[in-house]
Design a protein around this motif. Structure first.
Motif, PDB file in Angstrom:
ATOM      1  N   UNK B 162      -4.704  -8.100   8.904  1.00  0.00           N
ATOM      2  CA  UNK B 162      -4.847  -6.752   9.458  1.00  0.00           C
ATOM      3  C   UNK B 162      -4.114  -5.734   8.569  1.00  0.00           C
ATOM      4  N   UNK B 163      -2.976  -6.148   8.015  1.00  0.00           N
ATOM      5  CA  UNK B 163      -2.266  -5.256   7.106  1.00  0.00           C
ATOM      6  C   UNK B 163      -3.112  -4.932   5.879  1.00  0.00           C
ATOM      7  N   UNK B 164      -3.749  -5.972   5.336  1.00  0.00           N
ATOM      8  CA  UNK B 164      -4.611  -5.740   4.174  1.00  0.00           C
ATOM      9  C   UNK B 164      -5.758  -4.818   4.565  1.00  0.00           C
ATOM     10  N   UNK B 165      -6.381  -5.106   5.725  1.00  0.00           N
ATOM     11  CA  UNK B 165      -7.522  -4.303   6.174  1.00  0.00           C
ATOM     12  C   UNK B 165      -7.129  -2.830   6.275  1.00  0.00           C
ATOM     13  N   UNK B 166      -6.012  -2.552   6.954  1.00  0.00           N
ATOM     14  CA  UNK B 166      -5.667  -1.148   7.163  1.00  0.00           C
ATOM     15  C   UNK B 166      -5.121  -0.502   5.895  1.00  0.00           C
ATOM     16  N   UNK B 167      -4.530  -1.317   5.021  1.00  0.00           N
ATOM     17  CA  UNK B 167      -4.112  -0.737   3.747  1.00  0.00           C
ATOM     18  C   UNK B 167      -5.293  -0.321   2.899  1.00  0.00           C
ATOM     19  N   UNK B 168      -6.333  -1.121   2.920  1.00  0.00           N
ATOM     20  CA  UNK B 168      -7.495  -0.748   2.121  1.00  0.00           C
ATOM     21  C   UNK B 168      -8.225   0.428   2.751  1.00  0.00           C
ATOM     22  N   UNK B 169      -8.263   0.484   4.082  1.00  0.00           N
ATOM     23  CA  UNK B 169      -8.855   1.668   4.720  1.00  0.00           C
ATOM     24  C   UNK B 169      -8.044   2.910   4.366  1.00  0.00           C
ATOM     25  N   UNK B 335     -12.981  -5.467  -0.052  1.00  0.00           N
ATOM     26  CA  UNK B 335     -11.816  -6.193   0.479  1.00  0.00           C
ATOM     27  C   UNK B 335     -11.779  -6.073   2.003  1.00  0.00           C
ATOM     28  N   UNK B 336     -12.076  -4.873   2.513  1.00  0.00           N
ATOM     29  CA  UNK B 336     -12.073  -4.681   3.968  1.00  0.00           C
ATOM     30  C   UNK B 336     -13.068  -5.615   4.638  1.00  0.00           C
ATOM     31  N   UNK B 337     -14.256  -5.749   4.053  1.00  0.00           N
ATOM     32  CA  UNK B 337     -15.256  -6.631   4.649  1.00  0.00           C
ATOM     33  C   UNK B 337     -14.784  -8.081   4.627  1.00  0.00           C
ATOM     34  N   UNK B 338     -14.145  -8.479   3.522  1.00  0.00           N
ATOM     35  CA  UNK B 338     -13.601  -9.837   3.458  1.00  0.00           C
ATOM     36  C   UNK B 338     -12.542 -10.043   4.533  1.00  0.00           C
ATOM     37  N   UNK B 339     -11.703  -9.016   4.740  1.00  0.00           N
ATOM     38  CA  UNK B 339     -10.646  -9.141   5.743  1.00  0.00           C
ATOM     39  C   UNK B 339     -11.245  -9.254   7.134  1.00  0.00           C
ATOM     40  N   UNK B 340     -12.323  -8.494   7.394  1.00  0.00           N
ATOM     41  CA  UNK B 340     -12.970  -8.570   8.706  1.00  0.00           C
ATOM     42  C   UNK B 340     -13.615  -9.942   8.906  1.00  0.00           C
ATOM     43  N   UNK B 387      20.217  -7.312  -1.446  1.00  0.00           N
ATOM     44  CA  UNK B 387      19.382  -6.216  -1.919  1.00  0.00           C
ATOM     45  C   UNK B 387      18.031  -6.782  -2.328  1.00  0.00           C
ATOM     46  N   UNK B 388      16.968  -6.100  -1.911  1.00  0.00           N
ATOM     47  CA  UNK B 388      15.635  -6.560  -2.263  1.00  0.00           C
ATOM     48  C   UNK B 388      14.791  -5.375  -2.696  1.00  0.00           C
ATOM     49  N   UNK B 389      13.732  -5.709  -3.390  1.00  0.00           N
ATOM     50  CA  UNK B 389      12.790  -4.692  -3.818  1.00  0.00           C
ATOM     51  C   UNK B 389      11.401  -5.193  -3.475  1.00  0.00           C
ATOM     52  N   UNK B 390      10.642  -4.428  -2.718  1.00  0.00           N
ATOM     53  CA  UNK B 390       9.260  -4.812  -2.444  1.00  0.00           C
ATOM     54  C   UNK B 390       8.353  -3.886  -3.227  1.00  0.00           C
ATOM     55  N   UNK B 391       7.210  -4.390  -3.579  1.00  0.00           N
ATOM     56  CA  UNK B 391       6.316  -3.602  -4.420  1.00  0.00           C
ATOM     57  C   UNK B 391       4.900  -3.725  -3.886  1.00  0.00           C
ATOM     58  N   UNK B 392       4.247  -2.601  -3.665  1.00  0.00           N
ATOM     59  CA  UNK B 392       2.854  -2.632  -3.233  1.00  0.00           C
ATOM     60  C   UNK B 392       2.045  -1.693  -4.113  1.00  0.00           C
ATOM     61  N   UNK B 393       0.749  -1.930  -4.136  1.00  0.00           N
ATOM     62  CA  UNK B 393      -0.146  -1.047  -4.882  1.00  0.00           C
ATOM     63  C   UNK B 393      -0.635   0.022  -3.914  1.00  0.00           C
ATOM     64  N   UNK B 394      -0.005   1.184  -3.956  1.00  0.00           N
ATOM     65  CA  UNK B 394      -0.411   2.291  -3.107  1.00  0.00           C
ATOM     66  C   UNK B 394      -1.628   2.966  -3.754  1.00  0.00           C
TER      67      UNK B 394
END
Lengths: 175, 455
Positions: B162-169, B335-340, B387-394
């Protein structure tokens, strides 16, 4: 299976999970790591925690460390930021996140500078992208970067008093 | 079909799916040179004072050369529609040609990083919405990933999908805002209306899911805030099925449009070497020929389970950024379709009752849940030091969250690495020697949000 984002492929699975602290322990556990090999002589302390490699270097050697990291393949400077460990000394922890596009790894360089007259060399000669980030750290923490082309405030007004992200600066500001 | 139509464009375009061995060539020229970047001095972009100072040296003594001694310092913004927010640019112009340029930022500085230090970990989530307000869910995800790494939480697969789905939307939504405003800057008003028509559909989906159109705080530490309504999947699917035809609609209006081509092609060139040196990420970097995408190369939140292409172009101009983003719209739809299709059953939150708020139903019927609820709301939850660092493709590029914990219930330090902040540094290199009108095109093409720059 897709490559684990942070684990070094050279790392044996047993060490990749557990946290390793201390220079000797990390260099032993991650002997083949590109960053360890590249920065061998500059590391003061090291940490492998939550699959992230953190190397501590002395503030005088930050420029050499940045160059060594670049030669080791960490070609992309992500950001420069600071953590204020007030009232501990040395007070400011400068944090540099450096990414390698080919190794698909991230390296964190940290360096601690003292609270009175905090200064550390600018790395804009290695990565021009450090320009804005160092200005931001100067503005919000008051750390000076000798060698920066023009160190001026970037977020706050020029006549602002104090550095807002310091821990002894109140969250609501001075009233 | 439409990818072919791009290649059939009367002017040759070198857009191609770059083979992976080409990336080594890029890093050879940038990563392995010993003496710093060849042009590191040129890349040190001037400040506002530099531009003003330098302009005085370009003036010859009055009257000595009345035709050639005229350069002018010009203010653009902060109140200027084409700067997409409160960005002020100080330009030195020779006629209509840019001699030098300096961005002046900070008009929208609200001290979010400082505010985060005074909040509990779960109270920071709504703040992250407001940083890059065009893509709130991406911010939520980046923050949640960082805190989850500190807590060592395992997120159920359903929540990851669901996170992937809404991120791509969200990416589609963000690119629609970019395309609409970018085209409007160039003078194509119709595109803006079309894009916002589709964006409205997406905002309705977000509203149905999270209760808010924009600042949903939907992705929380440990999972998602609520289970999406049952009928939402059909609505999303209907949108995704219709969306490729909308992309073709936009491209039909733009791709062969002589004004659009004339204003975009060959404008605002950025080389791969300069893109890396100046910290540019995301679509502008890929349009300059650097084949790197966090989703594919350092996967997070289960992106390794999805199949998608990363569009890359070697042209490095505004047109290439347009092409890359249009292809990204298609990939995101995919990607959204794959997630669905692959959406598994299960929980949407991790199994951590002391960290995640219980369901309302449970809270009202079970003593244990009530205690957890009370404890989380009043005193937060403690996070192990580290300490952590997270990285996403915005949508705009690589977004990192650096979270430092000292073991208490409030973050010791939260730093956001927003792509826009670094991309803005490349503006001078892209605009030098171009016309004032091209600055507008370049600003549109780097797709900046001032909320993310000033924080």
């Amino acid at each position: 299976m897709a490559a684990d984002p942070i684990t070094n492929p050279a790392t044996p699975p047993s060490t990749s999970q557990a946290a390793v602290f201390g220079k000797q322990a990390v260099t032993d556990a991650l002997a083949d790591h590109a960053a360890i090999l590249g920065l061998k002589d500059l590391i003061v302390d090291a940490k492998w925690d939550r699959k992230e490699l953190t190397l501590t270097v002395a503030p005088e050697t930050i420029l050499a460390a940045a160059q060594a990291a670049r030669i080791a393949g960490y070609n992309f400077l992500e950001d420069v930021t600071c953590v204020d460990w007030y009232p501990t000394e040395p007070r400011f922890q400068l944090t540099y996140h450096i990414l390698s596009h080919t190794l698909k790894q991230r390296l964190r360089l940290i360096s601690r500078v003292s609270g009175d007259d905090p200064r550390i060399d600018s790395i804009t000669s290695v990565w021009p992208s450090a320009n804005f980030y160092e200005r931001e750290v100067f503005d919000l923490f008051g750390v000076h970067f000798p060698g920066h082309p023009r160190l001026t405030r970037i977020m706050m007004p020029d006549n602002w008093n104090g550095h807002p992200l310091r821990k002894d600066y109140p969250v609501e500001g001075y009233r | 079909m439409s990818r072919n139509s791009l290649l059939e464009d009367p002017r040759p375009s070198s857009f191609l799916e770059k083979p992976s061995e080409d990336t080594s060539q890029v890093t050879d020229t940038t990563g392995a040179t010993l003496a710093g970047f060849r042009s590191a001095e040129d890349l040190l972009i001037p400040g506002v004072e530099d531009v003003v100072e330098e302009s005085t040296t370009h003036h010859k003594p009055h009257g000595s050369d009345p035709i050639n001694d005229q350069t002018m310092v010009l203010n653009m913004g902060p109140q200027h529609p084409s700067t997409h927010g409160v960005l002020r640019l100080v330009l030195e112009v020779d006629g209509e040609t840019i001699v030098s340029l300096a961005p002046d930022i900070g008009y929208l500085h609200t001290g979010i990083e400082k505010t985060c230090e005074a909040k509990f970990y779960h109270q920071v989530v709504p703040l992250t919405d407001r940083i890059d307000y065009i893509c709130p869910m991406t911010n939520n995800l980046a923050y949640a990933l960082a805190v989850e790494k500190l807590l060592d939480l395992e997120i159920p697969e359903r929540a990851q999908y669901l996170r992937v789905l809404f991120n791509e939307l969200t990416r589609i939504q963000s690119h629609l805002v970019w395309l609409g405003t970018h085209a409007m800057d160039i003078g194509a008003l119709t595109i803006f209306l079309y894009c916002f028509r589709e964006r409205e559909d997406l905002l309705r989906i977000f509203e149905a899911v999270s209760g808010q159109r924009m600042m949903g705080s939907y992705i929380r530490v440990g999972g998602l805030s609520v289970e999406p309504p049952l009928d939402i999947y059909d609505k999303i699917r209907a949108f995704l099925n219709a969306f490729p035809s909308h992309i073709e609609e936009y491209e039909g209006l733009l791709n062969a449009n002589p004004i659009w081509m004339g204003r975009l092609k060959g404008v605002g060139y950025l080389s791969a070497e300069n893109a890396i040196a100046l910290g540019v990420t995301g679509p502008p970097m890929r349009a300059s020929g650097v084949d790197f995408d966090v989703r594919r190369d350092m996967p997070y939140s289960g992106y390794e389970k999805f199949k998608f292409n990363v569009p890359v172009s070697n042209d490095g101009d505004v047109w290439a950024r347009y092409i890359v983003r249009m292809q990204e719209l298609r990939e995101s739809t995919n990607i959204c379709l794959q997630a669905l299709d692959g959406l598994p059953e299960g929980r949407i939150t991790a199994n951590a009752p002391k960290i995640i708020l219980p369901d309302r139903e449970q809270m009202k019927t079970q003593m244990e849940s009530l205690i957890h609820h009370f404890k989380i709301v009043t005193e937060g939850f403690q996070v192990p030091a580290g300490e952590v660092c997270s990285s996403v493709e915005a949508p705009h590029g690589m977004m990192n969250y650096y979270v430092v914990s000292d073991g208490t219930a409030k973050p010791y330090r939260v730093h956001m690495r927003n792509p826009d902040f670094a991309t803005l540094q490349a503006l001078e290199v892209m605009c030098k020697g171009q016309l004032i009108a091209d600055v507008v095109a370049v600003i549109g093409s780097i797709d900046i949000v001032l909320g993310a720059i000033d924080r």
